[in-house]
Design an enzyme around this catalytic site. Structure first.
Site, PDB file in Angstrom:
ATOM      1  N   THR A 158      -9.016 -23.033  12.638  1.00 50.55           N
ATOM      2  CA  THR A 158      -7.961 -23.861  13.223  1.00 50.55           C
ATOM      3  C   THR A 158      -8.581 -25.219  13.558  1.00 50.55           C
ATOM      4  O   THR A 158      -9.623 -25.274  14.223  1.00 50.55           O
ATOM      5  CB  THR A 158      -7.397 -23.177  14.488  1.00 50.55           C
ATOM      6  N   SER A 192      -4.317  -6.038  14.753  1.00 49.99           N
ATOM      7  CA  SER A 192      -3.829  -4.913  15.572  1.00 49.99           C
ATOM      8  C   SER A 192      -4.718  -3.683  15.386  1.00 49.99           C
ATOM      9  O   SER A 192      -4.960  -2.929  16.329  1.00 49.99           O
ATOM     10  CB  SER A 192      -2.387  -4.572  15.192  1.00 49.99           C
ATOM     11  N   ARG A 234      29.243 -15.289  18.908  1.00 49.90           N
ATOM     12  CA  ARG A 234      29.701 -14.912  17.559  1.00 49.90           C
ATOM     13  C   ARG A 234      30.778 -13.820  17.648  1.00 49.90           C
ATOM     14  O   ARG A 234      30.537 -12.745  18.213  1.00 49.90           O
ATOM     15  CB  ARG A 234      28.504 -14.402  16.745  1.00 49.90           C
ATOM     16  N   GLY A 242      23.519 -13.627   8.291  1.00 43.50           N
ATOM     17  CA  GLY A 242      23.118 -14.616   7.280  1.00 43.50           C
ATOM     18  C   GLY A 242      22.538 -15.867   7.923  1.00 43.50           C
ATOM     19  O   GLY A 242      21.604 -16.483   7.395  1.00 43.50           O
ATOM     20  N   PHE A 294     -13.137 -23.969  16.532  1.00 46.02           N
ATOM     21  CA  PHE A 294     -14.097 -22.894  16.753  1.00 46.02           C
ATOM     22  C   PHE A 294     -14.175 -22.104  15.454  1.00 46.02           C
ATOM     23  O   PHE A 294     -13.203 -21.458  15.040  1.00 46.02           O
ATOM     24  CB  PHE A 294     -13.641 -21.994  17.910  1.00 46.02           C
ATOM     25  N   GLY A 325     -14.596 -11.184   8.506  1.00 45.25           N
ATOM     26  CA  GLY A 325     -13.410 -11.423   9.330  1.00 45.25           C
ATOM     27  C   GLY A 325     -13.460 -10.469  10.508  1.00 45.25           C
ATOM     28  O   GLY A 325     -14.068 -10.765  11.544  1.00 45.25           O
ATOM     29  N   SER A 363     -14.952 -17.028  11.721  1.00 47.93           N
ATOM     30  CA  SER A 363     -14.597 -16.183  10.569  1.00 47.93           C
ATOM     31  C   SER A 363     -15.182 -16.750   9.285  1.00 47.93           C
ATOM     32  O   SER A 363     -15.317 -17.964   9.135  1.00 47.93           O
ATOM     33  CB  SER A 363     -13.072 -16.101  10.407  1.00 47.93           C
ATOM     34  N   GLU A 364     -15.520 -15.850   8.373  1.00 51.72           N
ATOM     35  CA  GLU A 364     -16.056 -16.245   7.062  1.00 51.72           C
ATOM     36  C   GLU A 364     -15.342 -15.454   5.967  1.00 51.72           C
ATOM     37  O   GLU A 364     -14.711 -14.434   6.264  1.00 51.72           O
ATOM     38  CB  GLU A 364     -17.567 -15.944   7.005  1.00 51.72           C
ATOM     39  N   GLU A 395      -7.468 -13.481  16.103  1.00 52.86           N
ATOM     40  CA  GLU A 395      -8.109 -13.052  17.357  1.00 52.86           C
ATOM     41  C   GLU A 395      -8.222 -11.530  17.400  1.00 52.86           C
ATOM     42  O   GLU A 395      -8.079 -10.915  18.457  1.00 52.86           O
ATOM     43  CB  GLU A 395      -7.309 -13.559  18.569  1.00 52.86           C
TER      44      GLU A 395
HETATM   45  C1  LIG Z   1      -3.607 -19.155  10.996  1.00 50.64           C
HETATM   46  C2  LIG Z   1      -4.969 -18.613  11.251  1.00 50.64           C
HETATM   47  C3  LIG Z   1      -5.789 -19.246  12.169  1.00 50.64           C
HETATM   48  C4  LIG Z   1      -7.075 -18.755  12.393  1.00 50.64           C
HETATM   49  N1  LIG Z   1      -7.898 -19.442  13.237  1.00 50.64           N
HETATM   50  C5  LIG Z   1      -9.205 -19.080  13.315  1.00 50.64           C
HETATM   51  C6  LIG Z   1     -10.134 -19.887  14.027  1.00 50.64           C
HETATM   52  O1  LIG Z   1      -9.787 -20.904  14.620  1.00 50.64           O
HETATM   53  N2  LIG Z   1     -11.451 -19.515  14.032  1.00 50.64           N
HETATM   54  C7  LIG Z   1     -11.877 -18.392  13.381  1.00 50.64           C
HETATM   55  O2  LIG Z   1     -13.064 -18.123  13.427  1.00 50.64           O
HETATM   56  N3  LIG Z   1     -11.016 -17.591  12.714  1.00 50.64           N
HETATM   57  C8  LIG Z   1      -9.703 -17.920  12.649  1.00 50.64           C
HETATM   58  N4  LIG Z   1      -8.812 -17.146  11.932  1.00 50.64           N
HETATM   59  C9  LIG Z   1      -9.309 -15.960  11.235  1.00 50.64           C
HETATM   60  C10 LIG Z   1      -8.805 -14.655  11.825  1.00 50.64           C
HETATM   61  O3  LIG Z   1      -9.380 -14.429  13.081  1.00 50.64           O
HETATM   62  C11 LIG Z   1      -9.094 -13.534  10.807  1.00 50.64           C
HETATM   63  O4  LIG Z   1      -8.194 -13.736   9.728  1.00 50.64           O
HETATM   64  C12 LIG Z   1      -8.929 -12.148  11.377  1.00 50.64           C
HETATM   65  O5  LIG Z   1      -9.947 -11.880  12.308  1.00 50.64           O
HETATM   66  C13 LIG Z   1      -8.944 -11.048  10.314  1.00 50.64           C
HETATM   67  O6  LIG Z   1     -10.035 -11.193   9.452  1.00 50.64           O
HETATM   68  P1  LIG Z   1      -9.775 -11.150   7.849  1.00 50.64           P
HETATM   69  O7  LIG Z   1      -8.690 -12.103   7.576  1.00 50.64           O
HETATM   70  O8  LIG Z   1     -11.060 -11.347   7.174  1.00 50.64           O
HETATM   71  O9  LIG Z   1      -9.219  -9.709   7.583  1.00 50.64           O
HETATM   72  P2  LIG Z   1     -10.090  -8.405   7.224  1.00 50.64           P
HETATM   73  O10 LIG Z   1     -11.129  -8.220   8.262  1.00 50.64           O
HETATM   74  O11 LIG Z   1     -10.497  -8.460   5.811  1.00 50.64           O
HETATM   75  O12 LIG Z   1      -9.000  -7.258   7.412  1.00 50.64           O
HETATM   76  C14 LIG Z   1      -8.056  -6.924   6.384  1.00 50.64           C
HETATM   77  C15 LIG Z   1      -7.274  -5.696   6.861  1.00 50.64           C
HETATM   78  O13 LIG Z   1      -8.195  -4.592   7.019  1.00 50.64           O
HETATM   79  C16 LIG Z   1      -8.080  -4.075   8.340  1.00 50.64           C
HETATM   80  N5  LIG Z   1      -9.388  -3.586   8.802  1.00 50.64           N
HETATM   81  C17 LIG Z   1     -10.601  -4.210   8.697  1.00 50.64           C
HETATM   82  N6  LIG Z   1     -11.555  -3.451   9.258  1.00 50.64           N
HETATM   83  C18 LIG Z   1     -10.953  -2.339   9.741  1.00 50.64           C
HETATM   84  C19 LIG Z   1     -11.396  -1.186  10.433  1.00 50.64           C
HETATM   85  N7  LIG Z   1     -12.672  -1.027  10.786  1.00 50.64           N
HETATM   86  N8  LIG Z   1     -10.485  -0.242  10.767  1.00 50.64           N
HETATM   87  C20 LIG Z   1      -9.175  -0.409  10.447  1.00 50.64           C
HETATM   88  N9  LIG Z   1      -8.696  -1.490   9.789  1.00 50.64           N
HETATM   89  C21 LIG Z   1      -9.567  -2.438   9.453  1.00 50.64           C
HETATM   90  C22 LIG Z   1      -7.594  -5.250   9.177  1.00 50.64           C
HETATM   91  O14 LIG Z   1      -6.984  -4.819  10.378  1.00 50.64           O
HETATM   92  C23 LIG Z   1      -6.622  -5.909   8.220  1.00 50.64           C
HETATM   93  O15 LIG Z   1      -5.389  -5.248   8.251  1.00 50.64           O
HETATM   94  C24 LIG Z   1      -7.519 -17.596  11.720  1.00 50.64           C
HETATM   95  C25 LIG Z   1      -6.673 -16.954  10.817  1.00 50.64           C
HETATM   96  C26 LIG Z   1      -5.426 -17.458  10.568  1.00 50.64           C
HETATM   97  C27 LIG Z   1      -4.552 -16.770   9.537  1.00 50.64           C
END
Ligand SMILES: Cc1cc2nc3c(=O)[nH]c(=O)nc-3n(C[C@H](O)[C@H](O)[C@H](O)COP(=O)(O)OP(=O)(O)OC[C@H]3O[C@@H](n4cnc5c(N)ncnc54)[C@H](O)[C@@H]3O)c2cc1C
Length: 404
Positions: free
Chosen positions: A164, A387, A288, A361, A127, A135, A130-131, A384
């Site tokens: 994924t 936090s 332990r 350790g 699925f 994100g 994300s781009e 998904e």
């Molecule tokens: C192992 C893995 C598997 C994944 N699988 C999938 C998948 O199958 N399909 C898919 O589509 N995606 C997938 N993802 C993508 C994932 O859902 C995104 O990485 C995630 O949604 C965060 O987006 P970003 O990495 O662009 O972070 P960003 O959006 O750039 O965020 C960076 C930081 O800024 C914070 N931030 C951003 N906006 C705000 C706001 N408005 N207020 C406060 N804080 C904010 C975030 O919380 C974060 O701490 C996967 C990611 C990983 C690492």
């Protein structure tokens, strides 16, 4: 109305014990190897398919549970075995849930079996939403879908990040913007059938944890898919776009509800990782010996374990509540789905960190699985919805205001 009870039904207990057995006998013994190889554990997926843990029938049985608890129960047990392998097995369900949620019955019948493949030779699905520039900010999506009237095809162009199973999947479900002026309301989801030219995953991503789960960037270079690959169909899309253009209230509630429904299951995965680490640390602390007695006889150690167990149980209650609400169509007025994923993700991080500490350790060595659980847990505060995004959803829900 049924009497209130937190007792699991006989079917739920059987499901829990069955998945736990598979996790203990097949998944956990294979976990270290596939984590080190950083490869998709095809033999384990095949085994899961053989026993009936991988396939639409299994998902449909879980979804049919009127309490909504079957999927979180199964997820917790499977991910107790290993999160990387667990995601390799359950990752396909992300694409299936998208087809199930947005597709027509015909689309369900056509594509869902292809997501899983055959029992003897299973496939996985991806699925891709994300781009690189979209994100947390899903509305910033740049991948475009343009309709070619002459051929009744959609042409997809763009780049997806962190998918994924991206590239190794048969079916890819890809979201794209059909009208960028409408932000997230101008987006739609498409099935890209197996082997479609123009879709490529050039880079397999190397990760802190979940190493047995394949993650890749996916490129779409003029990918042509037949009109029937638009999930929900063209008429429904055009009506939705018309509503958005005429300024009618957003169907944001519906989109939000979809996320709120999937979040507790992800929370349940986090719980599985947390529980694995807690159980391991409890056993270790009883065995332990330092200063002539088991380390658990020190209150500092015993209290840490008491906190770990309390946090896990509290998170599970939030996960079960949100799952029950989703299944029984209760409105998520306070972002209860987000609460469950937020709490379970943060508990997984804190419990696995404490488990490493309690092993001293030994916790830092690859000889014990806690270092892997510690690495794996971190994803649950990130994917998904991070936090911070969960807190945003909850704070908007409880305040009714546009908190930024
Ligand atoms: C192992 C893995 C598997 C994944 N699988 C999938 C998948 O199958 N399909 C898919 O589509 N995606 C997938 N993802 C993508 C994932 O859902 C995104 O990485 C995630 O949604 C965060 O987006 P970003 O990495 O662009 O972070 P960003 O959006 O750039 O965020 C960076 C930081 O800024 C914070 N931030 C951003 N906006 C705000 C706001 N408005 N207020 C406060 N804080 C904010 C975030 O919380 C974060 O701490 C996967 C990611 C990983 C690492």
């Amino acid at each position: 109305m049924a009497e209130f009870s937190l007792d699991l039904t006989e079917e739920q207990r059987d499901l829990r014990d069955w998945v736990h057995g598979f996790a203990a006998e097949v998944v956990r013994p294979a976990a270290a190897e596939w984590d080190a190889r950083e490869e998709t554990p095809w033999p384990v997926i095949q085994e899961a398919a053989k026993v009936g843990l991988y396939g639409f029938e299994f998902l449909a049985t879980c979804w049919a549970d009127p309490t909504g608890l079957s999927l979180p129960i199964a997820s917790e047990e499977l991910f107790w075995g290993d999160a990387g392998i667990g995601l390799s097995i359950f990752g396909t369900s992300l694409a299936v849930a998208a087809i199930y949620g947005a597709g027509t019955p015909d689309q369900l019948v056509e594509w869902v079996p292809q997501c899983f493949g055959d029992v003897g030779s299973p496939a996985v699905a991806a699925f891709c939403t994300s781009e690189p520039e979209a994100g947390s900010d899903v509305g910033a999506m740049r991948t475009r879908a343009v309709y070619d009237e002459a051929t009744d095809e959609w042409v997809l162009t763009g780049q997806k990040a962190y998918a994924t199973n991206g590239g190794i999947a048969g079916v890819h479900v890809v979201t794209a913007s059909v009208d960028p002026t409408l932000g997230s309301r101008g987006q739609a989801a498409f099935v890209v059938p197996p082997g479609t030219p123009g879709l490529a995953a050039t880079r397999k991503l190397r990760k802190l944890g979940l190493r047995a789960s394949h993650t890749a960037d996916v490129f779409l270079d003029g990918v042509r898919v037949p009109g029937r690959c638009l999930l929900g169909g063209r008429d429904a899309l055009l009506q939705r776009l018309d509503r958005a253009r005429s300024g009618q209230r957003a169907t944001g509630q519906a989109a939000m509800r979809t996320f709120e429904l999937s979040r507790p299951t992800v929370g349940a995965q986090a719980l599985g990782v947390a529980r694995a680490a807690y159980e391991y640390a409890l056993d270790y602390a009883k065995d332990r010996v330092q200063f002539g007695r088991p380390i658990i006889e020190n209150q500092a150690v015993a209290f840490a374990l008491a906190d770990m167990r309390t946090e896990i149980d509290a998170a599970r209650l939030l996960v079960w509540r949100a799952s029950w609400m989703g299944r029984n169509n209760r409105p998520f007025t306070a972002g209860e789905g987000s609460m469950s994923k937020l709490k379970a993700g943060e508990v997984a991080v804190s419990v696995t960190e404490k488990a490493v500490q309690l092993l001293g350790g030994a916790g830092f060595l690859r000889d014990h699985p806690v270092e892997r659980w510690y690495r794996d847990a971190k994803i649950y505060t990130i994917f998904e919805g991070t936090s911070e995004i969960q807190r945003l959803v909850i704070s908007r829900a409880i305040s009714g205001m546009q908190i930024r």
